[in-house]
Design a protein around this motif. Structure first.
Motif, PDB file in Angstrom:
ATOM      1  N   SER A 544       0.836  -1.218   0.000  1.00  0.00           N
ATOM      2  CA  SER A 544       0.000   0.000   0.000  1.00  0.00           C
ATOM      3  C   SER A 544       0.864   1.258   0.000  1.00  0.00           C
ATOM      4  O   SER A 544       0.560   2.240  -0.699  1.00  0.00           O
ATOM      5  N   ILE A 545       1.946   1.233   0.791  1.00  0.00           N
ATOM      6  CA  ILE A 545       2.859   2.385   0.810  1.00  0.00           C
ATOM      7  C   ILE A 545       3.471   2.589  -0.580  1.00  0.00           C
ATOM      8  O   ILE A 545       3.585   3.717  -1.068  1.00  0.00           O
ATOM      9  N   GLY A 548       1.052   4.170  -2.808  1.00  0.00           N
ATOM     10  CA  GLY A 548       0.979   5.589  -2.469  1.00  0.00           C
ATOM     11  C   GLY A 548       2.102   6.387  -3.115  1.00  0.00           C
ATOM     12  O   GLY A 548       1.876   7.494  -3.642  1.00  0.00           O
ATOM     13  N   TYR A 552       1.647   9.319  -5.879  1.00  0.00           N
ATOM     14  CA  TYR A 552       2.267  10.636  -5.668  1.00  0.00           C
ATOM     15  C   TYR A 552       3.154  11.012  -6.853  1.00  0.00           C
ATOM     16  O   TYR A 552       3.101  12.146  -7.343  1.00  0.00           O
TER      17      TYR A 552
END
Length: 797
Positions: A544-545, A548, A552
């Motif tokens: 998930s990171i 992200g 971004y």
């Protein structure tokens, strides 16, 4: 086994350790103007940068001369007498320029070898860079450091020479002028060179030496700099790359060794219009000062003759300013001993029934699986991203504005892949059995590096800590989170920084290397991560990171002011065919370039036959017909054209009839040149009298003060004379003959290439005089050589 709360605590401890490592790598403060006058002040140095980097100051520009005059005044203001060294140099890459070096000398109490402080003051041409980082920051560091040193009345035995060199951005010509022609060069015992290849990040120390580094390493350690950031692997890699500094000239041509100090993050600003005061990181400038002051005090007082040695050392830094080194000769034995210790502990563990050979071999499955999948996913993933975001190809340096987000994305994705594999193939109770696999792999890697890249020999240190941790477990059968964290610190402190350092220094194309290194570090941290319960949850967390980070990066994939798109435009007039073209190096045209090159991309035809030198060997991509503009052509004068025996001697003068910045000279590859000189100088370091060249390019001359180019050489008299020139001026945007519309504020000139220029391409031909009355009938294509004077009488066709 502890449950999830312990896993969270362990993870937070790892993050805290990484934060401490980063915080202690470089200063996190900026010294103020109020700093004692005997101390280095970042703000005072920054004020110097602001003045030097107000405007582009490349060689040949008006501002270049203004900066040179300012530096002389500043050195005078702090009580030093300045001298100027000026002259032509022609390097072995065919680059000719008239350099102007600014020098000062501070006398010491002993007349042994001198310490030289070095930085170049010219900015990069073509891209209209203001040169705040590269290299006004280096010049300002020296100006402020010397000011503080003199104010403190520091005693020093050695003379201190200050050299603000010229033409570094063109071909290190100013440094070559000093090393080969200045009388002070023979006095220099050591050089401290301050450089930049970006606009932020820690400043790395790189040594330059022809022999061993043992004495340099020892003396650098004795100088006690507060924030040393360096290791022998960096210099081993640096020597393999085509990136030289002025210090390289000192080492190669003067056998003078020294230290480079350079920061490389923010590489997307390097040599661009964005290399300005706003993008220069102030703590980075502080870091440069923390090197200069202790080194200046130390090396100005020791015998610099003792800095030479024949032995090499492995060296590396660890947090809190520790600098560690040991001989290269230890690398192979340390690897062998590590293997022996690991085998010993394996058999002890087998005897105690806590280690199973079956589980050891099974430990290679998640390790190798993670390595292969992470490497492939990252390698192919970056290729896919380049297709999805073609604008990433606009930045020639290979590091995008959102590059750090992509590092974060692929690193966390690699960690997620590791957790996924170990969740499926490994359980907490057999973690230490599976720990053997990464330890063995690291030993194999170090064994390979011991022969191929000895500077990486320090990478065995974290492996030793891992082996000792494994041995403690085997002997005591005790599992402790605190002990595991303690023994994993070397892996985080020594190896983990390379995960970011590699793509920052080598470009995002090397991201797969960061992914592989992430898995290898994960392996060294297996006593911590392998014991995590519910690895599936950790897999999803890191995945998930990673998502992200990708989101971004996607949101910030466009351009804006301060993170500009680079583009290029040139006007090329071919005097041989009386035709003109617009052309570009760009792969992706934008509205600004399309307004000249058209909406349909027409491939550049015939423009790449004469190679124009650039750092990344860029060639023209598209072109379009342009109007013929009355740009004054250069005058080509054959001053001498004589035949002696089998040789034909020529002296040719090429004079500009407009303000120009550059000449590129070419010749048919079948022509062989002897005793070649340009503006009175021969190629530095040339062996024999034959001019060596790889292609049709003869030389590139950067013009100062519109000074003509004079070529002298011999060729075989039977050779067909076939030479070309390209005359360039960097004034396309300001030339009233063209009226080019300005770029949008989210655009900038492409660096590393001849850009925003007006080019004239033409053959170099002999001038033919008009027919005069009473002359004899012309003899076609003849040269009559006067018997006594060897002066040609040119007859008309």
């Amino acid at each position: 086994m502890k449950k999830n709360p312990t896993s969270i605590l362990a993870f937070l401890c790892v993050i805290a350790i990484l934060a401490i490592i980063y915080a202690t790598m470089m200063p996190q403060w900026v010294s103020k103007n109020e700093e004692a006058l005997a101390e280095f002040s970042t703000e005072r140095a920054l004020s110097q940068v602001k003045i030097i980097a107000q405007k582009p100051h490349y060689v040949g520009s008006t501002n270049h001369e203004l900066v040179a005059n300012y530096l002389k005044l500043e050195l005078n203001r702090i009580g030093l007498e300045t001298t100027v060294q000026e002259g032509f140099t022609l390097n072995n890459k065919g680059l000719l320029v008239k350099s102007k070096n600014i020098l000062a000398r501070i006398k010491g109490t002993d007349h042994s070898k001198a310490l030289l402080l070095l930085s170049h003051y010219d900015s990069a041409p073509h891209s209209f860079s203001k040169g705040a980082s590269d290299d006004a920051s280096g010049v300002a560091t020296i100006l402020e450091g010397i000011r503080a040193f003199l104010y403190a009345k520091q005693p020093h035995k050695n003379d201190i020479i200050i050299l603000f060199s010229d033409a570094e951005e063109l071909g290190l010509n100013g440094a070559a002028l000093f090393v080969n022609q200045h009388p002070w060069a023979k006095d220099v015992g050591l050089v401290l060179n301050f450089e930049a290849r970006g606009s932020s990040g820690p400043s790395y120390m790189l040594m330059e030496t022809n022999k061993g580094n043992e004495a340099l390493v020892k003396e650098f350690s004795n100088a006690k700099t507060k924030f040393p950031v360096s290791n022998s692997l960096m210099y081993s890699i640096y020597k393999m790359l085509p990136n030289d500094t002025d210090l390289t000239v000192f080492r190669e041509q003067g056998n003078i060794q020294g230290f480079n100090f350079a920061f490389i993050d923010g590489h997307f600003n390097y040599h661009t219009q964005q290399d300005d005061i706003q993008h220069l990181n102030t703590t980075t400038l502080t870091h440069q000062g923390t090197y200069l002051m202790p080194l200046l005090k130390y090396f100005s007082n020791i015998d610099l003759n003792t800095t030479a040695s024949t032995q090499d050392n492995v060296y590396f830094n660890v947090p809190f300013g520790f600098f560690i080194s040991y001989p290269f000769s230890w690398v192979a034995p340390m690897t062998i001993i590590a293997l022996g210790l690991l085998i010993l502990f394996i058999f002890i563990g087998k005897a105690k029934r806590v280690i199973s050979f079956r589980e050891i071999f099974r430990g290679f499955v998640p390790l190798l699986g993670s390595l292969i999948i992470s490497g492939l996913v990252t390698f192919l993933g970056w290729k896919i991203l380049l297709e999805a975001y073609p604008q990433y190809n606009d930045l020639l340096n290979g590091f995008t504005y959102n590059g750090h987000a992509y590092i974060g994305a692929f690193v966390t994705l690699s960690i997620a892949i590791c957790f996924a594999f170990y969740d499926h193939f490994s359980e907490g109770k057999i973690t230490m059995n599976h720990f053997v696999a990464p330890l063995l792999l690291w030993i194999v890697i170090n064994a390979f590096l011991a022969n191929s890249l000895t500077g990486a020999g320090f990478l065995i240190i974290p492996v030793y800590f891992g082996i000792i941790l494994f041995g403690i477990f085997v002997i005591t059968q005790h599992y402790s989170l605190g002990l595991n964290l303690l023994f994993c610190i070397p892996a985080l402190a020594i190896v983990a920084p390379f995960i970011i350092m590699f793509p920052v220094g080598l470009g995002l194309k090397i991201l797969y290397g960061s992914a592989i290194l992430t898995v290898l570090v994960f392996g060294l941290l297996l006593p911590i991560f392998g014991a995590f319960s519910k690895k599936g949850i950790w897999t999803m967390l890191f995945f998930s990171i990673s998502i992200g980070f990708f989101v971004y990066a996607g949101i910030h994939s466009g351009y804006e002011h301060g993170k500009a798109k680079s583009n290029s435009l040139l006007y090329v007039y071919n005097a041989n065919t009386n035709s003109a073209l617009w052309t570009t190096y760009d792969v992706n045209l934008d509205d600004w370039t399309k307004s000249y090159l058209g909406q349909t991309n027409q491939k550049a035809v015939g423009l790449n036959s004469l190679p124009i030198t650039s750092k990344y060997n860029s060639t023209f991509t598209y072109s379009a017909i342009a109007p013929n503009v009355a740009v004054p052509k250069p005058t080509v004068t054959f001053i001498k054209d004589s035949v002696v025996g089998n040789n034909r001697y020529l002296k040719i003068k090429i004079s500009p009839n407009r303000k120009v910045n550059r000449y590129d000279i070419y010749a048919n590859t079948k022509m062989t040149f002897y005793n070649f000189k340009a503006n009175g100088v021969s190629t530095s370091g040339q062996i024999g009298n034959r001019l060596e060249r790889d292609d049709s390019k003869i030389l590139c001359y950067y013009v100062v003060g519109n000074e003509p180019l004079v070529l002298e050489f011999y060729i075989n008299k039977s050779s067909i004379f076939d030479m070309d020139l390209i005359e360039s001026s960097f004034d396309l945007m300001t030339n009233p003959l063209f009226k080019i519309k300005p770029r949008s504020d989210w655009m900038m000139p492409t660096p590393f290439v001849l850009n925003d220029a007006v080019l004239i391409q033409q053959k170099i031909k002999r001038y033919t005089a008009p027919l005069k009355p009473m002359e004899t009938a012309p003899v076609k294509d003849s040269i009559i050589v006067a018997k006594d004077t060897l002066t040609p009488v040119v007859t008309p066709k």
